[in-house]
Design a protein around this motif. Structure first.
Motif, PDB file in Angstrom:
ATOM      1  N   PRO A 162      -4.900  -2.701  -1.291  1.00 59.33           N
ATOM      2  CA  PRO A 162      -5.348  -1.558  -2.092  1.00 59.33           C
ATOM      3  C   PRO A 162      -6.116  -2.032  -3.337  1.00 59.33           C
ATOM      4  CG  PRO A 162      -3.021  -1.352  -1.510  1.00 59.33           C
ATOM      5  CD  PRO A 162      -3.423  -2.762  -1.217  1.00 59.33           C
ATOM      6  N   ALA A 198       0.832  -1.203   0.000  1.00 64.79           N
ATOM      7  CA  ALA A 198       0.000   0.000   0.000  1.00 64.79           C
ATOM      8  C   ALA A 198       0.867   1.253   0.000  1.00 64.79           C
ATOM      9  CB  ALA A 198      -0.916  -0.007   1.219  1.00 64.79           C
ATOM     10  N   THR A 234      -4.595   1.163   1.463  1.00 61.93           N
ATOM     11  CA  THR A 234      -5.368  -0.044   1.750  1.00 61.93           C
ATOM     12  C   THR A 234      -6.860   0.276   1.815  1.00 61.93           C
ATOM     13  OG1 THR A 234      -3.543  -1.033   2.975  1.00 61.93           O
ATOM     14  CG2 THR A 234      -5.739  -1.902   3.404  1.00 61.93           C
TER      15      THR A 234
END
Length: 212
Positions: free
Chosen positions: A181, A60, A114
Motif C-alpha cells: 500500500p 494492506a 495494495t
C-alpha cells in the motif's frame, strides 16, 4: 476497469500536464499576495530512498473510500472528494474556489489497499495559499493520516518528497503499480514564472505503516 488499466499501464502522461495547470494558478502572486512568496520546495535531502526498502510496512487494509486527509506537520486537515479522468484522459482537479479541499483518484487504488493511491490538491488559488501550499516543506518520516468511510484510519509514513519539471515528469515512478500500500500526494511546484505559471509538481511518496 478500462480507465483504471489505462492509468496503471501508461501512467497517463496527461495527468502530469493537468496538475501543473489546474492545481495552482499563481494569480495571487502576481498581485504581491503574501509578500509574493512562492510555496516551499523540497531539498535534495528529501529525495526518494531505495524503493526496495520494506521496513515498517503494514499489512494492506480492505478497500474503503477515503473521506479526509491529515498531515499534522504542515497543518493539513481537509475533506477528500472523488476525482475522475476528463474526456481527454487527464486527471480532474478539485474546485479551485474551495481552498481546503483535496481529491483522490476514485477509479484507482483506495488509500490503504495494495497499490498506488493518488491524492491531489491545489497549492493556491486566486485568493492565496490552498490546501497543499506547504507540501514541499514535508520531510521524510512525516505522518499522513487518511480517514476512510469504514471508520478506519490509514497511517502512512513519508518516504520522500521530490519536485519535477513538467517536461521531465516520471509517470511510471509516480503512478506505477506497487506491491504494497503506497500513497502519492501531488500539487504544483517547481518554481513559478510570471509568464508561464508553475513549472512542475511536488510529489510526496509514502507507504502504509499502520492503521487504527
Amino acid at each position: 476497469m478500462r480507465t483504471r488499466a489505462r492509468f496503471d499501464r501508461l501512467g497517463d502522461t496527461a495527468i502530469a500536464a493537468v496538475t501543473v495547470v489546474a492545481l495552482g494558478s499563481g494569480v495571487w502572486l502576481l498581485g504581491g499576495g503574501a509578500g509574493a512568496h512562492t510555496p516551499p520546495q523540497p531539498s535534495a535531502a528529501e529525495g526518494r530512498p531505495d524503493p526496495t526498502d520494506e521496513r515498517l510496512a503494514a499489512p494492506a487494509l480492505a478497500p474503503s473510500p477515503p473521506t479526509r486527509v491529515r498531515i499534522p506537520s504542515i497543518r493539513v486537515n481537509a475533506p477528500l472528494m472523488g476525482l475522475a479522468l476528463t474526456p481527454s484522459g487527464s486527471l480532474d482537479a478539485p474546485p479551485a474556489a474551495q481552498k481546503n479541499l483535496a481529491g483522490w483518484y476514485e477509479a484507482g487504488t483506495m488509500p490503504g489497499e495494495t497499490g498506488t493511491a493518488i491524492l491531489a490538491g491545489h497549492v493556491d488559488n486566486t485568493d492565496g495559499p490552498a490546501v497543499f501550499y506547504d507540501l514541499g516543506a514535508l520531510r521524510r518520516g512525516a505522518r499522513i493520516e487518511v480517514d476512510r468511510r469504514d471508520g478506519s484510519v490509514a497511517v502512512f509514513t513519508v518516504d520522500a518528497v521530490e519536485v519535477y519539471s513538467a517536461r521531465d515528469f516520471p509517470d511510471e515512478k509516480v503512478y506505477g503499480a506497487a506491491a504494497r500500500p503506497e500513497l502519492r500526494v501531488i500539487t504544483c511546484g517547481g518554481g513559478y514564472s510570471r509568464a508561464t505559471g508553475y513549472q512542475g509538481n511536488v510529489v510526496v511518496f509514502a507507504h502504509l505503516t499502520g492503521s487504527r
